[in-house]
Design an enzyme around this catalytic site. Structure first.
Site, PDB file in Angstrom:
ATOM      1  N   GLU A   1      -9.397   7.496   4.325  1.00 35.35           N
ATOM      2  CA  GLU A   1      -9.216   7.772   5.755  1.00 35.35           C
ATOM      3  C   GLU A   1      -9.742   9.161   6.104  1.00 35.35           C
ATOM      4  O   GLU A   1      -9.372  10.166   5.461  1.00 35.35           O
ATOM      5  CB  GLU A   1      -7.728   7.652   6.141  1.00 35.35           C
ATOM      6  CG  GLU A   1      -7.488   7.971   7.615  1.00 35.35           C
ATOM      7  CD  GLU A   1      -6.135   7.541   8.166  1.00 35.35           C
ATOM      8  OE1 GLU A   1      -5.374   6.829   7.450  1.00 35.35           O
ATOM      9  OE2 GLU A   1      -5.836   7.909   9.315  1.00 35.35           O
TER      10      GLU A   1
ATOM     11  N   LYS B   1       0.857  -1.189   0.000  1.00 35.04           N
ATOM     12  CA  LYS B   1       0.000   0.000   0.000  1.00 35.04           C
ATOM     13  C   LYS B   1       0.890   1.234   0.000  1.00 35.04           C
ATOM     14  O   LYS B   1       1.952   1.229   0.627  1.00 35.04           O
ATOM     15  CB  LYS B   1      -0.895   0.012   1.245  1.00 35.04           C
ATOM     16  CG  LYS B   1      -1.751   1.275   1.377  1.00 35.04           C
ATOM     17  CD  LYS B   1      -2.751   1.188   2.504  1.00 35.04           C
ATOM     18  CE  LYS B   1      -2.214   1.600   3.846  1.00 35.04           C
ATOM     19  NZ  LYS B   1      -1.677   2.977   3.939  1.00 35.04           N
TER      20      LYS B   1
HETATM   21  O1  KIV Z   1      -0.618   2.514   8.605  1.00 36.56           O
HETATM   22  C1  KIV Z   1      -1.782   2.173   8.831  1.00 36.56           C
HETATM   23  O2  KIV Z   1      -2.096   1.541   9.847  1.00 36.56           O
HETATM   24  C2  KIV Z   1      -2.796   2.531   7.856  1.00 36.56           C
HETATM   25  C3  KIV Z   1      -4.220   2.224   8.176  1.00 36.56           C
HETATM   26  C4  KIV Z   1      -4.749   3.225   9.130  1.00 36.56           C
HETATM   27  C5  KIV Z   1      -5.048   2.121   6.973  1.00 36.56           C
HETATM   28  O3  KIV Z   1      -2.480   3.073   6.836  1.00 36.56           O
END
Ligand code: KIV
Length: 288
Positions: free
Chosen positions: A180, A111
């Site tokens: 978010e 991600k």
């Molecule tokens: O780093 C993280 O925990 C996140 C989540 C809040 C989606 O990006």
């Protein structure tokens, strides 16, 4: 869990459950609880390493945590969160670090945060064969540029920018996206334009799934949590209670008890005592 299965869940309206995890025991908990997706989030910088933002954590620390999570996880899709500084400079950096998550930690996907310049990075990673998840709205890695940890998309202009970023990430092949801290009505309005699964954290109920930080939802970290967190347990309270009871038992001589100690055959013990009582043992201490 696979990327195509997540797409299928979106199509059939089956809610997607995602959580973060940072070590072997938290992975085992997520596995046993039957969640669908586990993210080794860069929130580790705050909830595990004690920094006041997510930016200080690096690739090596993330890989150590992701590898530990991998060892405790068998069913959910495992995603590695690309830390600040691991993908912004070039597509080459982004691909090389995404590959490290796959090769060294056994992640199935990665991600990254933001639209804008990250869109090109997301495209490059997806083209290299690694599934990539986007993240828009409040993007903690650039929170200072956003004016702090606050909700995004609260004006028509901001919401339009968010929509533009989400659509661009979808167009370059992201398999899913995190929203978010976005007003629920903005999320809802955008959902019909998005074909990829949308996972919300503080983005209302219209998304295809929800994600929460492990330490927030179980009450392990911090007294104050963002508005979007629901606490399902108070593990920190439980842990402090347990630790206090242990300290009290040690101080009062109640621990260890017989059931915590090992035995020895009495004949063996007698022989050992005879050995200790030998005269030749006296004065044989090391002469330092
Ligand atoms: O780093 C993280 O925990 C996140 C989540 C809040 C989606 O990006």
């Amino acid at each position: 869990m696979t990327v195509p299965r997540l797409a299928e869940m979106k199509r059939s309206g089956e809610p997607i459950v995602m959580v973060t995890a940072y070590d072997y025991p938290s992975a085992e908990v997520a596995e046993e609880a039957g969640v669908d997706v586990v993210l080794v989030g860069d929130t580790a910088a705050m909830v595990v390493l004690g920094y006041d933002s997510t930016t200080p954590v690096g690739m090596d620390e993330m890989l150590t945590m992701a590898s530990a999570v991998r060892r405790g996880l068998h069913t959910p899709l495992l995603i590695g969160d690309m830390p600040f500084g691991s993908y912004e400079a070039s597509n080459e950096d982004a691909i090389a670090n995404a590959q490290r998550f796959v090769k060294e930690a056994g992640c199935a996907a990665v991600k990254l945060e933001r639209g804008g310049p990250s869109v090109d990075r997301a495209r490059a990673i997806a083209r290299s064969g690694i599934p990539v998840m986007g993240h828009v709205g409040l993007t903690p890695q650039t929170a200072s540029a956003l004016g702090g940890f606050k909700a995004q998309g609260r004006t028509a202009e901001q919401a339009a920018k968010l929509a533009e970023d989400a659509l661009a990430l979808q167009a370059v092949g992201c398999f899913a996206i995190v929203f978010e801290a976005v007003p629920a009505a903005v999320t809802e309005a955008l959902m019909e334009k998005l074909e990829l699964p949308v996972i919300g954290i503080g983005a209302g109920p219209a998304t295809d799934g929800q994600v929460l930080v492990f330490h927030d939802l179980l009450g392990i970290y911090g007294d104050q949590v963002p508005r979007f967190v629901k606490r399902y347990a108070d593990l920190r309270g439980e842990m402090v209670t347990g630790m206090r009871a242990y300290a009290e038992d040690v101080r009062r001589g109640r621990f260890p008890a017989d059931e915590h100690t090992y035995s020895i055959d009495p004949a063996e013990l007698d022989e050992f005592r005879d050995y200790l009582n030998q005269e030749s043992l006296a004065g044989s201490a090391w002469d330092w």
